[in-house]
Design an enzyme around this catalytic site. Structure first.
Site, PDB file in Angstrom:
ATOM      1  N   HIS A 105       0.806  -1.233   0.000  1.00  0.00           N
ATOM      2  CA  HIS A 105       0.000   0.000   0.000  1.00  0.00           C
ATOM      3  C   HIS A 105       0.836   1.279   0.000  1.00  0.00           C
ATOM      4  O   HIS A 105       0.528   2.249   0.716  1.00  0.00           O
ATOM      5  CB  HIS A 105      -0.956   0.006   1.190  1.00  0.00           C
ATOM      6  CG  HIS A 105      -2.085  -0.974   1.091  1.00  0.00           C
ATOM      7  ND1 HIS A 105      -2.606  -1.414  -0.106  1.00  0.00           N
ATOM      8  CD2 HIS A 105      -2.798  -1.610   2.059  1.00  0.00           C
ATOM      9  CE1 HIS A 105      -3.597  -2.256   0.125  1.00  0.00           C
ATOM     10  NE2 HIS A 105      -3.731  -2.405   1.430  1.00  0.00           N
ATOM     11  N   HIS A 179      -9.731   2.511   0.719  1.00  0.00           N
ATOM     12  CA  HIS A 179      -9.715   1.287   1.526  1.00  0.00           C
ATOM     13  C   HIS A 179     -10.793   1.318   2.609  1.00  0.00           C
ATOM     14  O   HIS A 179     -10.545   0.917   3.763  1.00  0.00           O
ATOM     15  CB  HIS A 179      -8.328   1.114   2.154  1.00  0.00           C
ATOM     16  CG  HIS A 179      -7.950  -0.307   2.424  1.00  0.00           C
ATOM     17  ND1 HIS A 179      -8.590  -1.079   3.373  1.00  0.00           N
ATOM     18  CD2 HIS A 179      -6.996  -1.101   1.883  1.00  0.00           C
ATOM     19  CE1 HIS A 179      -8.035  -2.282   3.414  1.00  0.00           C
ATOM     20  NE2 HIS A 179      -7.065  -2.320   2.510  1.00  0.00           N
ATOM     21  N   GLU A 313     -12.005  -2.789  -3.006  1.00  0.00           N
ATOM     22  CA  GLU A 313     -10.933  -1.886  -3.399  1.00  0.00           C
ATOM     23  C   GLU A 313     -10.789  -1.876  -4.928  1.00  0.00           C
ATOM     24  O   GLU A 313     -10.087  -2.706  -5.502  1.00  0.00           O
ATOM     25  CB  GLU A 313      -9.625  -2.307  -2.737  1.00  0.00           C
ATOM     26  CG  GLU A 313      -9.703  -2.409  -1.221  1.00  0.00           C
ATOM     27  CD  GLU A 313      -8.569  -3.232  -0.643  1.00  0.00           C
ATOM     28  OE1 GLU A 313      -7.398  -2.962  -0.976  1.00  0.00           O
ATOM     29  OE2 GLU A 313      -8.846  -4.167   0.127  1.00  0.00           O
TER      30      GLU A 313
END
Length: 349
Positions: A105, A179, A313
Site C-alpha cells: 500500500h 480502503h 478496493e
C-alpha cells in the site's frame, strides 16, 4: 449543499481537519485531510433510518495506533509489490519493506499517512472536497514527482463519487484505491457474514503464500468465488477451497471485472435492507473480508475482530509490474492517470 470543517487532532504538530458533507435526504459523509480518510458515512435502511456504514475512529490517535487503513486512500501503488523492488526503463527501484519482504500500500509513509491539501466544493446538487498532494521524486522509493488529486463528492441521489487524477514528470507507477471497510448493518450491530455480494466477475487472481498474485487467473465457476448470481460472505469463511484457507478463511483476492461503469458490484444486508451499488472504471477489485483484523482495539465502542467489514478496493491488478499479462499501472510524463468509482446507497423494502 454546505460543507462543515472542524479540527480533528494533530499529526507531527500539524492540524488535521475533518470535513462533513450532508445532502437533503440526510446522508452524511465525513472525511479527513490526513490520508483522505473517510471516517463516517451515514446511509438509509429500508425504513429510512440513517446509520454509519463504515469502520472508523473518533480520534486521530486511534488512526495512528490501530487503523488497518480504515477509509484511507492508499498509494502510490495499492496492494503488494513482490520483494519490494521493480524495474522501469532499465533502472531498478528499491522500496521500503513493510510486510515481510514485500511492499504494501505505498509503504509506511504512503498516501494514507500524509496530510493532503483540501479545497471545499459547494453546489446546489452536490458538495465535495478536492484533496491534493505532491509526492516528491524518490518518496518511498518511487521515481518522479507525482501530483495527485482525489475528489470526494456527495450528491442528492445518495451517491459518493471518488475521482482520482495524477500526473508525473518521469515514468513511475500509480494504482490508487480507497480502503473503506463497509458494514451495512448500521453502527456495527453485526458482522458482515450474512451480507450478500453480487459481482460481475468470471475470474479471480490466484494468490501465493505471501498473498501476491501468481500471475494465474482462475475461473470462478463452481467455487465460493462465483458471485455472479449473488452469495453470502459466509460462504468463503466456511469454505475448504485452498484460496479461502490461504488468506485466513475468507477473501483477500483481486477479481477481474467483466465490464466497467455498470453496477459491477452490489453489496446488501438483508436484515437492514441497506444496499451498496459500486460502479467503477477500474478493471479489477480486491475483495477483502477483514479475515486478519486483530481483536486488540475498539471501533467506536465495539470490539474489533474478524469479519467486521467488507472492502471493495477498485483498482488495477496488484503487483502488475511483475506480470506482463496484467494491465499495467505505469504512468509516463505527459500522460494523465484518471479514474472514477461511484458508490450508491439505497434502502430496499
Amino acid at each position: 449543499m454546505k460543507v462543515l470543517q472542524e479540527e480533528f487532532g494533530q499529526v507531527d504538530g500539524k492540524q488535521v481537519y475533518q470535513y462533513t458533507l450532508v445532502n437533503e435526504q440526510g446522508m452524511r459523509l465525513s472525511c479527513l485531510d490526513y490520508g483522505c480518510i473517510i471516517t463516517e458515512l451515514f446511509a438509509p435502511d429500508r425504513e429510512g433510518n440513517f446509520e454509519n456504514v463504515v469502520l472508523g475512529f473518533d480520534s486521530i490517535e486511534d488512526y495512528l495506533t490501530h487503523s488497518p487503513y480504515f477509509g484511507a486512500i492508499v498509494g502510490r501503488v495499492a496492494g503488494r509489490i513482490a520483494e519490494s523492488e521493480f524495474e522501469l526503463n532499465g533502472r531498478r527501484f528499491a522500496l521500503p519493506k513493510n510486510e515481510g519482504q514485500n511492499h504494501l500500500h505505498g509503504g509506511p509513509r504512503g498516501f494514507s499517512h500524509v496530510i493532503w491539501d483540501a479545497a471545499i466544493i459547494e453546489g446546489e446538487n452536490e458538495s465535495g472536497i478536492q484533496f491534493s498532494y505532491v509526492s516528491p521524486d524518490g518518496e518511498e522509493g518511487y521515481p518522479g514527482t507525482l501530483q495527485v488529486k482525489v475528489t470526494y463528492t456527495l450528491n442528492q441521489a445518495n451517491q459518493l463519487k471518488i475521482r482520482y487524477h495524477a500526473t508525473t514528470d518521469q515514468t513511475t507507477l500509480v494504482n490508487l484505491t480507497n480502503h473503506s471497510y463497509f458494514n451495512l448493518s448500521g453502527d456495527l450491530k453485526r458482522n458482515v457474514l450474512e451480507h450478500t455480494l453480487t459481482m460481475d466477475s468470471k475470474q479471480f487472481f490466484e494468490l501465493d503464500e505471501a498473498l501476491l498474485p501468481t500471475g494465474k487467473l482462475l475461473n470462478v465457476e463452481g467455487t465460493p468465488f462465483d458471485f455472479r448470481s449473488g452469495r453470502k460472505i459466509a460462504d468463503g469463511i466456511t469454505s475448504s477451497h485452498p484460496q479461502n484457507v490461504l488468506v485466513g478463511q475468507g477473501y483477500d483476492h483481486p477479481f477481474l471485472l467483466n465490464k466497467q461503469q455498470s453496477q459491477e458490484m452490489v453489496l446488501s444486508d438483508p436484515e437492514s435492507g441497506r444496499q451498496l451499488i459500486v460502479a467503477t472504471e477500474e478493471p479489477s477489485v480486491v475483495l477483502y473480508t477483514s479475515n486478519t483484523m486483530e481483536d486488540t482495539f475498539k471501533i467506536r465502542g465495539t470490539q474489533s475482530g474478524k469479519y467486521m467489514g467488507v472492502c471493495l478496493e477498485t483498482q488495477g491488478p496488484p503487483d502488475a509490474i511483475h506480470h506482463p499479462n496484467f494491465k499495467q499501472c505505469t504512468l509516463e510524463a505527459g500522460q494523465v492517470y484518471q479514474t472514477e468509482t461511484t458508490y450508491t446507497f439505497n434502502g430496499v423494502k
